[in-house]
Write a protein that holds these residues in place. Structure first.
Motif, short mmCIF file in Angstrom:
data_model
loop_
_atom_site.label_atom_id
_atom_site.label_comp_id
_atom_site.label_asym_id
_atom_site.label_seq_id
_atom_site.Cartn_x
_atom_site.Cartn_y
_atom_site.Cartn_z
N THR A 179 -11.38 71.33 -4.68
CA THR A 179 -10.31 71.56 -5.64
C THR A 179 -9.45 72.73 -5.19
N THR A 180 -8.17 72.68 -5.51
CA THR A 180 -7.27 73.76 -5.14
C THR A 180 -6.13 73.83 -6.14
N ASN A 181 -5.64 75.02 -6.38
CA ASN A 181 -4.45 75.21 -7.21
C ASN A 181 -3.24 75.59 -6.36
N HIS A 182 -3.46 75.81 -5.06
CA HIS A 182 -2.37 76.20 -4.15
C HIS A 182 -2.54 75.43 -2.85
N ILE A 183 -2.01 74.23 -2.84
CA ILE A 183 -2.20 73.37 -1.68
C ILE A 183 -1.49 73.93 -0.45
N ASP A 184 -0.44 74.73 -0.66
CA ASP A 184 0.31 75.28 0.46
C ASP A 184 -0.49 76.33 1.22
N ARG A 185 -1.59 76.82 0.63
CA ARG A 185 -2.39 77.84 1.31
C ARG A 185 -3.45 77.25 2.24
#
Length: 357
Positions: A179-185
């Motif tokens: 899971t991620t809230n910041h896919i750009d990272r």
């Protein structure tokens, strides 16, 4: 089990309580069941079907935004699998520890890497500028990274994570969810097909989801059996009281109220969690819930605007304070330079006077 610690069990959550866009939930469930039934088939052929790249070792999904953990919990109950959770940002996490954890899980289970981006504020990237972390100078970022790593002992590297996911020692036959809230990272090496096969973006609630969530919250006479004293003697008393406090609607009225509720919900503006919170506060008032939702939406917008304004004011204040501190530092440096020059001139003048004497 191996290096893992048992953290208790939870009651199964029905998949019907998870409301996603049409077809998404069925796709995930069917895909997982197909993989679990066909492990040997995938292993023998080493080939992928349906979605990007799925390896013979595991199937990987990445979930983005809100409602991620709830879906995984419900999916584990549907498939009858245990969940193994790894926090990559945990204190003391390093390549060796992660490799030991990943290599000591059973074949048929769900492996969950929560908040994958959280580890990327540390050292799990190719360089410190590719993480999406708030912009700082390279020196400051490096020193902060070093300090954080030294404080909590977390020295996990990108190569260590990649090797744990699909390296030689990686376990086989498990369903991997991240899971991620910041896919750009996330580094491109993590996002490529073969490591993360299916990407699901959890956006704000749609009208379809709002209607489905409303139907999940309120019982219908067609789905809820009558709770007479003779029929419910084996049921816990608190459960009977819970249902007794909720009006049972007919299927027609429930469908009508759910449609009216969904029509008043703006598309892709409110989070699923906020809708659930509102319905929870009104769980015994389905009709009033529909009537008052417009006023609640207005309040939510006002609150959101207020918080946004407060955040902007705070950021502006911090920026002004940082600029002022920078100016003070520059002024101090200039004064120190002037003082040094005056000291040098004074010393030169004294030397000349001594020579003249």
């Amino acid at each position: 089990y191996g290096y893992w610690r048992y953290n208790g069990s939870r009651q199964k959550r029905p998949l019907s309580s998870i409301v996603l866009e049409p077809g998404v939930k069925d796709m995930i469930v069917a895909d997982c069941k197909d993989f679990l039934r066909s492990e040997d088939w995938y292993a023998e052929r080493g080939m992928l079907i349906l979605y990007a790249a799925r390896t013979a070792e595991d199937t990987s999904f990445t979930l983005h935004s809100s409602g991620k953990t709830s879906l995984i919990h419900a999916l584990a109950g549907e498939l009858g699998l245990d969940i193994y959770v790894v926090s990559l940002s945990a204190k003391g996490m390093n390549d060796t520890m992660l490799m030991n954890l990943m290599g000591r899980i059973p074949q048929r289970c769900i492996l969950l890497l929560e908040d994958l981006d959280a580890a990327f504020t540390r050292s799990v990237t190719r360089d410190s500028t590719s993480t999406g972390v708030p912009t700082t100078t390279k020196t400051t970022s490096s020193s902060l990274l070093t300090t954080t790593t030294e404080n909590d002992g977390n020295s996990l590297s990108l190569s260590g994570l990649l090797n744990a996911l699909d390296g030689v020692a990686a376990s086989e036959g498990r369903l991997l969810f991240a899971t991620t809230n910041h896919i750009d990272r996330l580094d491109e090496a993590l996002r490529r097909p073969g490591r993360m096969d299916v990407w699901i973006n959890f956006k704000h609630a749609t009208k379809y989801q709002a209607e489905g969530i409303f139907k999940c919250f309120f019982p219908s006479s067609d789905t809820t059996p009558a709770t007479t004293e003779s029929e419910s003697t084996d049921a816990p008393k608190n459960k009977r009281k819970y249902y007794a406090s909720m009006p049972v609607l007919s299927a027609e009225e429930l469908a009508t109220l759910a449609k009216q509720f969904a029509d008043k919900i703006p598309e892709n503006e409110l989070s699923v969690a906020s809708l659930q919170g509102y319905l929870l506060k009104n769980k015994s008032r389905p009709r009033e819930c529909v009537e008052e939702v417009t006023e609640w939406i207005r309040t939510e917008r006002e609150t959101r605007e207020r918080l946004k304004k407060e955040k902007e004011e705070k950021e502006a204040k911090e920026k002004a304070e940082a600029e002022l501190a920078k100016q003070k530092k520059e002024v101090t440096a200039s004064l120190m330079l002037i003082l040094q020059k005056l000291t040098a001139l004074t010393e030169r003048y004294r030397r000349r006077r001594r020579k003249g004497e």
